[in-house]
Design a protein around this motif. Sequence first.
Motif, PDB file in Angstrom:
ATOM      1  N   PRO A 299       0.781  -1.205   0.082  1.00  0.00           N
ATOM      2  CA  PRO A 299       0.007  -0.044   0.022  1.00  0.00           C
ATOM      3  C   PRO A 299       0.575   1.284   0.147  1.00  0.00           C
ATOM      4  N   TRP A 300       0.224   2.220  -0.781  1.00  0.00           N
ATOM      5  CA  TRP A 300       1.169   3.634  -0.770  1.00  0.00           C
ATOM      6  C   TRP A 300       0.995   4.016   0.933  1.00  0.00           C
ATOM      7  N   ASN A 301       1.881   4.901   1.045  1.00  0.00           N
ATOM      8  CA  ASN A 301       1.894   5.732   2.330  1.00  0.00           C
ATOM      9  C   ASN A 301       1.119   7.008   1.968  1.00  0.00           C
TER      10      ASN A 301
ATOM     11  N   VAL B  92       6.403  -4.916   7.307  1.00  0.00           N
ATOM     12  CA  VAL B  92       7.635  -5.521   7.364  1.00  0.00           C
ATOM     13  C   VAL B  92       8.747  -4.586   7.030  1.00  0.00           C
ATOM     14  N   ALA B  93       8.388  -3.417   6.193  1.00  0.00           N
ATOM     15  CA  ALA B  93       9.390  -2.439   5.701  1.00  0.00           C
ATOM     16  C   ALA B  93       8.465  -1.239   5.311  1.00  0.00           C
ATOM     17  N   THR B  94       9.100   0.060   5.388  1.00  0.00           N
ATOM     18  CA  THR B  94       8.526   0.968   5.322  1.00  0.00           C
ATOM     19  C   THR B  94       9.714   2.007   4.414  1.00  0.00           C
ATOM     20  N   HIS B  95       9.014   2.300   3.170  1.00  0.00           N
ATOM     21  CA  HIS B  95      10.087   3.108   2.126  1.00  0.00           C
ATOM     22  C   HIS B  95       9.372   4.408   1.928  1.00  0.00           C
TER      23      HIS B  95
ATOM     24  N   THR C 288       4.604   1.013   1.944  1.00  0.00           N
ATOM     25  CA  THR C 288       4.802   0.178   3.064  1.00  0.00           C
ATOM     26  C   THR C 288       4.686  -1.344   2.546  1.00  0.00           C
ATOM     27  N   VAL C 289       5.771  -1.968   2.880  1.00  0.00           N
ATOM     28  CA  VAL C 289       5.714  -3.567   2.385  1.00  0.00           C
ATOM     29  C   VAL C 289       4.944  -4.367   3.747  1.00  0.00           C
TER      30      VAL C 289
END
Length: 89
Positions: free
Chosen positions: A43-45, A72-75, A79-80
């Motif tokens: 999903p998009w932040n 599990v990860a945020t870019h 967000t993954v």
Amino acid sequence: EAAAIVCFVVAPQWRRRGVARTLLGAALTDFAARGIVECDAFPWNTGPDDTAATDHYHGSAAMFAAAGFLPVATHADVTVMRKTLVRLL
């Protein structure tokens, strides 16, 4: 094995009626029946002012969280999120 859900395409007149949530549930059931053990989503932040369909075609983080996905990860933009599936017999 693993799967990824990358987007939902829902006709405008059917949006905000639970269609994506229903599609997600069906996909997860199918994945589990196939023996897939993990599913990722991206999903998009987005913020409260991001209301365009282009802001949400990946599905919302809230929808995935409600289905048991965990971040599990945020870019910067995404967000993954991941869910471990239980194989259906």
